[in-house]
Design a protein around this motif. Structure first.
Motif, PDB file in Angstrom:
ATOM      1  N   LEU A  77      35.602  51.294  73.249  1.00 34.87           N
ATOM      2  CA  LEU A  77      36.928  51.879  73.068  1.00 34.87           C
ATOM      3  C   LEU A  77      37.549  51.353  71.779  1.00 34.87           C
ATOM      4  CD1 LEU A  77      38.358  51.386  76.690  1.00 34.87           C
ATOM      5  CD2 LEU A  77      37.454  53.498  75.693  1.00 34.87           C
ATOM      6  N   PRO A  78      38.321  52.192  71.091  1.00 32.00           N
ATOM      7  CA  PRO A  78      39.060  51.675  69.926  1.00 32.00           C
ATOM      8  C   PRO A  78      40.200  50.783  70.385  1.00 32.00           C
ATOM      9  CG  PRO A  78      39.686  53.938  70.376  1.00 32.00           C
ATOM     10  CD  PRO A  78      38.564  53.622  71.330  1.00 32.00           C
ATOM     11  N   PHE A  79      40.631  49.899  69.521  1.00 33.78           N
ATOM     12  CA  PHE A  79      41.729  49.005  69.887  1.00 33.78           C
ATOM     13  C   PHE A  79      43.019  49.820  70.048  1.00 33.78           C
ATOM     14  CE2 PHE A  79      45.138  45.992  69.289  1.00 33.78           C
ATOM     15  CZ  PHE A  79      44.688  44.869  69.957  1.00 33.78           C
ATOM     16  N   PRO A  80      43.770  49.572  71.136  1.00 30.46           N
ATOM     17  CA  PRO A  80      44.990  50.362  71.392  1.00 30.46           C
ATOM     18  C   PRO A  80      46.183  49.839  70.590  1.00 30.46           C
ATOM     19  CG  PRO A  80      44.650  48.786  73.170  1.00 30.46           C
ATOM     20  CD  PRO A  80      43.496  48.612  72.230  1.00 30.46           C
ATOM     21  N   SER A  81      46.311  50.309  69.361  1.00 27.26           N
ATOM     22  CA  SER A  81      47.413  49.851  68.522  1.00 27.26           C
ATOM     23  C   SER A  81      48.439  50.977  68.378  1.00 27.26           C
ATOM     24  CB  SER A  81      46.875  49.448  67.148  1.00 27.26           C
ATOM     25  OG  SER A  81      47.897  48.969  66.314  1.00 27.26           O
ATOM     26  N   PRO A  82      49.728  50.718  68.681  1.00 31.24           N
ATOM     27  CA  PRO A  82      50.289  49.424  69.099  1.00 31.24           C
ATOM     28  C   PRO A  82      50.060  49.163  70.594  1.00 31.24           C
ATOM     29  CG  PRO A  82      52.011  51.061  68.994  1.00 31.24           C
ATOM     30  CD  PRO A  82      50.773  51.745  68.503  1.00 31.24           C
ATOM     31  N   ILE A  83      50.138  47.888  70.971  1.00 40.07           N
ATOM     32  CA  ILE A  83      49.997  47.506  72.371  1.00 40.07           C
ATOM     33  C   ILE A  83      51.298  47.835  73.104  1.00 40.07           C
ATOM     34  CG2 ILE A  83      49.636  45.550  73.944  1.00 40.07           C
ATOM     35  CD1 ILE A  83      48.077  44.198  71.694  1.00 40.07           C
ATOM     36  N   ARG A  84      51.186  48.470  74.265  1.00 41.33           N
ATOM     37  CA  ARG A  84      52.381  48.872  75.007  1.00 41.33           C
ATOM     38  C   ARG A  84      52.536  48.133  76.337  1.00 41.33           C
ATOM     39  NH1 ARG A  84      54.428  52.995  72.246  1.00 41.33           N
ATOM     40  NH2 ARG A  84      53.020  54.282  70.972  1.00 41.33           N
ATOM     41  N   GLU A  95      33.902  34.074  85.291  1.00 41.28           N
ATOM     42  CA  GLU A  95      34.289  34.891  86.444  1.00 41.28           C
ATOM     43  C   GLU A  95      35.659  35.488  86.187  1.00 41.28           C
ATOM     44  OE1 GLU A  95      34.090  31.957  89.549  1.00 41.28           O
ATOM     45  OE2 GLU A  95      36.162  31.336  89.264  1.00 41.28           O
ATOM     46  N   GLY A  96      36.013  36.523  86.924  1.00 37.40           N
ATOM     47  CA  GLY A  96      37.277  37.213  86.694  1.00 37.40           C
ATOM     48  C   GLY A  96      37.192  38.126  85.484  1.00 37.40           C
ATOM     49  N   ARG A  97      38.333  38.638  85.045  1.00 37.00           N
ATOM     50  CA  ARG A  97      38.346  39.528  83.890  1.00 37.00           C
ATOM     51  C   ARG A  97      39.668  39.441  83.152  1.00 37.00           C
ATOM     52  NH1 ARG A  97      39.123  45.698  86.174  1.00 37.00           N
ATOM     53  NH2 ARG A  97      40.884  45.304  87.560  1.00 37.00           N
ATOM     54  N   ILE A  98      39.624  39.888  81.899  1.00 39.66           N
ATOM     55  CA  ILE A  98      40.818  39.952  81.062  1.00 39.66           C
ATOM     56  C   ILE A  98      41.048  41.412  80.718  1.00 39.66           C
ATOM     57  CG2 ILE A  98      41.896  39.173  78.922  1.00 39.66           C
ATOM     58  CD1 ILE A  98      39.897  36.847  78.910  1.00 39.66           C
ATOM     59  N   LEU A  99      42.247  41.901  80.974  1.00 38.70           N
ATOM     60  CA  LEU A  99      42.564  43.305  80.755  1.00 38.70           C
ATOM     61  C   LEU A  99      43.491  43.462  79.558  1.00 38.70           C
ATOM     62  CD1 LEU A  99      43.289  44.367  84.457  1.00 38.70           C
ATOM     63  CD2 LEU A  99      41.110  44.456  83.229  1.00 38.70           C
ATOM     64  N   LEU A 100      43.190  44.430  78.728  1.00 43.33           N
ATOM     65  CA  LEU A 100      44.063  44.825  77.630  1.00 43.33           C
ATOM     66  C   LEU A 100      44.445  46.275  77.869  1.00 43.33           C
ATOM     67  CD1 LEU A 100      45.399  44.507  74.827  1.00 43.33           C
ATOM     68  CD2 LEU A 100      43.181  45.103  73.812  1.00 43.33           C
ATOM     69  N   GLU A 101      45.731  46.519  78.052  1.00 41.72           N
ATOM     70  CA  GLU A 101      46.211  47.854  78.390  1.00 41.72           C
ATOM     71  C   GLU A 101      45.507  48.392  79.639  1.00 41.72           C
ATOM     72  OE1 GLU A 101      48.827  49.463  75.578  1.00 41.72           O
ATOM     73  OE2 GLU A 101      48.829  47.529  76.608  1.00 41.72           O
ATOM     74  N   GLY A 102      45.205  47.500  80.565  1.00 38.92           N
ATOM     75  CA  GLY A 102      44.602  47.904  81.828  1.00 38.92           C
ATOM     76  C   GLY A 102      43.102  48.084  81.792  1.00 38.92           C
ATOM     77  N   ARG A 103      42.461  47.903  80.631  1.00 40.65           N
ATOM     78  CA  ARG A 103      41.005  48.016  80.511  1.00 40.65           C
ATOM     79  C   ARG A 103      40.400  46.654  80.200  1.00 40.65           C
ATOM     80  NH1 ARG A 103      38.943  53.274  79.849  1.00 40.65           N
ATOM     81  NH2 ARG A 103      36.956  52.157  79.983  1.00 40.65           N
ATOM     82  N   ASP A 104      39.205  46.425  80.738  1.00 38.45           N
ATOM     83  CA  ASP A 104      38.529  45.148  80.502  1.00 38.45           C
ATOM     84  C   ASP A 104      38.346  44.931  79.009  1.00 38.45           C
ATOM     85  OD1 ASP A 104      36.417  43.082  80.285  1.00 38.45           O
ATOM     86  OD2 ASP A 104      36.280  43.317  82.466  1.00 38.45           O
ATOM     87  N   LEU A 105      38.610  43.715  78.566  1.00 36.06           N
ATOM     88  CA  LEU A 105      38.492  43.365  77.151  1.00 36.06           C
ATOM     89  C   LEU A 105      37.094  43.668  76.622  1.00 36.06           C
ATOM     90  CD1 LEU A 105      40.693  42.102  75.334  1.00 36.06           C
ATOM     91  CD2 LEU A 105      39.562  39.896  75.622  1.00 36.06           C
ATOM     92  N   ARG A 106      36.102  43.594  77.504  1.00 32.17           N
ATOM     93  CA  ARG A 106      34.715  43.836  77.108  1.00 32.17           C
ATOM     94  C   ARG A 106      34.412  45.307  76.861  1.00 32.17           C
ATOM     95  NH1 ARG A 106      32.821  39.515  81.650  1.00 32.17           N
ATOM     96  NH2 ARG A 106      34.510  40.618  82.698  1.00 32.17           N
ATOM     97  N   ASP A 107      35.371  46.185  77.189  1.00 34.26           N
ATOM     98  CA  ASP A 107      35.175  47.618  76.954  1.00 34.26           C
ATOM     99  C   ASP A 107      35.494  48.018  75.514  1.00 34.26           C
ATOM    100  OD1 ASP A 107      34.455  47.950  79.589  1.00 34.26           O
ATOM    101  OD2 ASP A 107      36.450  48.594  80.242  1.00 34.26           O
ATOM    102  N   TYR A 108      36.162  47.129  74.775  1.00 30.31           N
ATOM    103  CA  TYR A 108      36.622  47.478  73.431  1.00 30.31           C
ATOM    104  C   TYR A 108      35.598  47.073  72.378  1.00 30.31           C
ATOM    105  CZ  TYR A 108      41.195  48.248  75.570  1.00 30.31           C
ATOM    106  OH  TYR A 108      42.222  48.724  76.350  1.00 30.31           O
ATOM    107  N   ASP A 109      35.675  47.752  71.237  1.00 26.85           N
ATOM    108  CA  ASP A 109      34.832  47.404  70.101  1.00 26.85           C
ATOM    109  C   ASP A 109      35.164  45.980  69.651  1.00 26.85           C
ATOM    110  OD1 ASP A 109      33.032  48.507  67.744  1.00 26.85           O
ATOM    111  OD2 ASP A 109      34.693  47.393  66.838  1.00 26.85           O
ATOM    112  N   LEU A 110      34.133  45.143  69.556  1.00 30.35           N
ATOM    113  CA  LEU A 110      34.351  43.721  69.290  1.00 30.35           C
ATOM    114  C   LEU A 110      34.956  43.482  67.911  1.00 30.35           C
ATOM    115  CD1 LEU A 110      33.965  40.835  70.350  1.00 30.35           C
ATOM    116  CD2 LEU A 110      31.656  40.859  69.356  1.00 30.35           C
ATOM    117  N   ALA A 111      34.432  44.139  66.889  1.00 35.22           N
ATOM    118  CA  ALA A 111      34.940  43.936  65.535  1.00 35.22           C
ATOM    119  C   ALA A 111      36.393  44.399  65.427  1.00 35.22           C
ATOM    120  CB  ALA A 111      34.067  44.669  64.527  1.00 35.22           C
ATOM    121  N   GLU A 112      36.705  45.550  66.062  1.00 34.94           N
ATOM    122  CA  GLU A 112      38.088  46.043  66.037  1.00 34.94           C
ATOM    123  C   GLU A 112      39.022  45.090  66.761  1.00 34.94           C
ATOM    124  OE1 GLU A 112      39.983  49.786  66.624  1.00 34.94           O
ATOM    125  OE2 GLU A 112      38.077  50.815  66.338  1.00 34.94           O
ATOM    126  N   LEU A 113      38.581  44.596  67.909  1.00 29.45           N
ATOM    127  CA  LEU A 113      39.395  43.661  68.685  1.00 29.45           C
ATOM    128  C   LEU A 113      39.763  42.454  67.842  1.00 29.45           C
ATOM    129  CD1 LEU A 113      40.575  42.518  71.371  1.00 29.45           C
ATOM    130  CD2 LEU A 113      38.286  41.574  71.815  1.00 29.45           C
TER     131      LEU A 113
END
Length: 635
Positions: free
Chosen positions: A379-386, A444-462
């Motif tokens: 996923l692309p980074f969600p800019s701006p963060i809401r 263990e567990g997860r980190i969410l950015l805008e409700g999606r797992d951080l691991r779903d986003y493009d690493l370089a963009e993040l």
């Protein structure tokens, strides 16, 4: 409070050297020769460095390879012609009689041909050396760039592991340390062609000579392969000690350490520590060198014996009339040249096999693959963060340790909020930052950015949208402008942006005092450098974070070297300039974190309290206790 760097991984538990598996290529002869599988990869690297020079070197080598047999054969013809003319008798007493008879014409042509071959051989050798030297430099540069690019793809965990540090150190040494292997490989290919042509001549006269030749070479070859493998094994297991040796040398002779070395009188201690490491390595190297010299002499004597037996066979056949004097010269010269070439070829092969063991250090490093990657359909980074970032029951353990740095962590970082993290050393604050920047993934567990797992986003963009300045930030020995521009390297030439970032962090005041302003090289590593105080360096580093203009901005205790007033000014500016964007600050001074929208107290890797400064003080909990302890020091 000070930084939470106690949460970084403890040193790896390394098994004793006797318990570690032997390094690649030293267990069996088959494994040693198996290291040669890296040679094609080396050729690919060389070709990538310069296709034209690689091709040119191959053509020059091939041309040189055919010259020795041609020169020997012309020499044979010259001797046979001389013998023929001698037996025919002189046409007259004077040179003019020989010239008038025309009997010297063929001899003259043969001598001219030999002279021409000598000139051509010298020209080809010089051209080949020139091409090889240029190619070796281009290869070294190309391999270094590939090493740097590959290292950039690896995970932080792969750099913090001591075994991987050893691996990286070995790879780094091989980038420049194996350039001589290129010349040796091309030389081996050239000698192979020469050997084939000379061997064809020997086979036409006496096939038995080839078997004698191989018997003369076998002992030395076996010895070389064995001792090359032993040398690699010694270097492999000495990598940790060599890193210690380099580190102690750095401590004893570096501008960064000289003040404390002098003030604490550490020079004798460091010299003694260096001598202890160096002497241990010297003893091991001496032991191997003595054994190699002793065995090498005996094996060489066996080889010489077989050679002289073959030489006697050639002489006997000539006396018996089976060979002419020209044949004797050609065979003796070919046999001697073949012996030298094959000895160099076979011993060179063993050396290449030995060097290929080291080459394996480089390419095995290239084989390492990171664990933290972008997913296939990132996923692309969600800019701006809401909405913000949410830690859901996050637990994390650093590699090779059973201790949890954070466990059961639940934390919400709201969009547009300035959040302060506080806690004692080892509470897990820095670990939270590393997880947020995805330098590590949760155990263990997860980190969410805008409700999606951080691991779903493009690493370089993040990472391009997260700006972090750690307490142990890098001091780049480049210009002041370049130091700031490192925050967003693609915009480093934008002077307006660089100056704006400097103004935001108060680094513009530092730059104003520099003789060359933004063009002033910093640090004392190079002759024209200008060194800064710790606080000045920190303002430059903070400007780097502003240069990034990230959606998530994090300052992880980067102001430890600033006095209280300067830190307050920096964080006051940080608070003002962070409005409307998501920001995290970590500080050991409670007087500065109180300006945050929300303060989170971390203890044992968990959130134990959160709220405003006033709310937390009134709650009389952990925050209030720590605040009182610090405030008491100012009374």
């Amino acid at each position: 409070m000070t930084s939470a760097h106690a949460s970084s991984p403890a040193p790896d538990a390394r098994p004793p050297a006797a318990d570690r598996p032997p390094p690649p290529g030293t267990q069996t002869w088959r494994a040693r020769l198996g290291a040669l599988r890296r040679i094609p990869a080396l050729f690919r690297l060389v070709w990538e460095a310069s296709p034209s020079l690689t091709l040119g070197s191959m053509i020059l080598r091939l041309s040189r390879a055919l010259l020795p047999v041609a020169a020997l054969y012309v020499g044979k013809l010259i001797i046979d012609e001389v013998v023929l003319q001698t037996r025919a008798g002189a046409p007259g007493p004077a040179l003019s009689d020989w010239l008038a008879s025309g009997r010297l014409a063929r001899l003259g042509l043969l001598v001219a041909a030999e002279f021409g071959l000598a000139i051509v051989a010298d020209a080809l050798a010089r051209a080949s050396n020139l091409v090889d030297s240029l190619l070796a430099e281009l290869y070294s540069n190309h391999a270094s760039i590939r090493l740097m690019r590959h290292a950039a793809t690896l995970d932080l965990a792969q750099f913090e592991n001591t075994d991987q540090q050893d691996r990286l150190e070995r790879a780094r040494r091989q980038v420049t340390g194996r350039t001589t292997l290129l010349t040796q490989l091309f030389g081996q290919a050239q000698d192979l062609v020469t050997v084939a042509s000379l061997a064809a001549g020997l086979m036409a006269y006496e096939p038995l000579l080839i078997l004698m030749l191989l018997a003369a070479l076998a002992p030395a070859l076996i010895g070389e392969i064995h001792f090359n493998a032993q040398g690699y094994r010694l270097n492999y297991f000495r990598t940790p000690e060599r890193r210690k040796l380099d580190y102690v040398r750095y401590l004893g002779s570096s501008v960064e350490t000289v003040k404390e070395v002098k003030l604490f009188g550490l020079n004798d201690f460091l010299v003694e520590r260096f001598r202890r490491y160096a002497d241990a390595m010297y003893r091991d190297n001496r032991r191997l060198a003595v054994r190699r010299a002793a065995w090498g002499g005996g094996l060489a004597a066996l080889g010489a014996l077989a050679y002289y037996v073959a030489y006697a066979v050639i002489a006997l056949r000539t006396v018996q009339g089976q060979f002419s004097l020209g044949d004797l010269t050609f065979l003796a010269g070919s046999f001697l040249r073949l012996r030298t070439l094959l000895e160099g070829l076979l011993l060179g092969f063993s050396q290449i096999a030995g060097q290929a063991l080291y080459l394996d250090d480089l390419f095995s490093f290239f084989d390492i693959r990171p664990d933290i990657l972008s997913p296939a359909h990132a996923l692309p980074f969600p800019s701006p963060i809401r909405r913000g970032v949410t830690f859901e029951n996050v637990g994390f353990r650093y590699p090779d340790t059973d201790r949890w740095a954070v466990r059961g962590l639940n934390l919400n970082l709201k969009a547009g909020e300035v959040l302060a993290l506080v806690g004692e050393n080892g509470a897990g604050k820095t670990t939270i930052v590393k997880l947020l920047a995805r330098l590590y993934d949760p155990t263990e567990g997860r980190i969410l950015l805008e409700g999606r797992d951080l691991r779903d986003y493009d690493l370089a963009e993040l990472r391009s949208h997260v700006g972090v300045i750690f307490q142990d930030f890098v001091r780049f020995h480049f210009t002041a402008g370049e130091n700031i521009g490192m925050g967003r390297i693609a915009e480093a030439q934008d002077q307006i942006r660089v100056r704006d970032a400097a103004e935001r962090s108060l680094a513009d005041q530092v730059v104003a005092r520099l003789p060359q302003g933004y063009d002033q090289p910093l640090g004392k590593r190079f002759s024209d450098g200008y060194d800064l105080s710790g606080g000045e360096w920190q303002k430059i580093a903070i400007a780097r974070a502003y240069m990034r203009d990230a959606d998530i901005l994090i300052l992880d205790e980067p102001t430890a070297a600033l006095d209280a007033r300067a830190e307050f000014e920096v964080f006051q500016r940080f608070g003002d300039l962070s409005r409307g964007r998501t920001a995290v600050l970590i500080s050991h001074r409670f007087s500065t974190v109180r300006m945050a929208d929300r303060i989170v107290v971390v203890e044992g890797g968990r959130v134990v309290e959160e709220g405003s400064h006033d709310d937390l003080v009134r709650a009389q909990g952990r925050y209030a206790e720590l605040f009182e302890l610090q405030a008491a020091g100012y009374r």
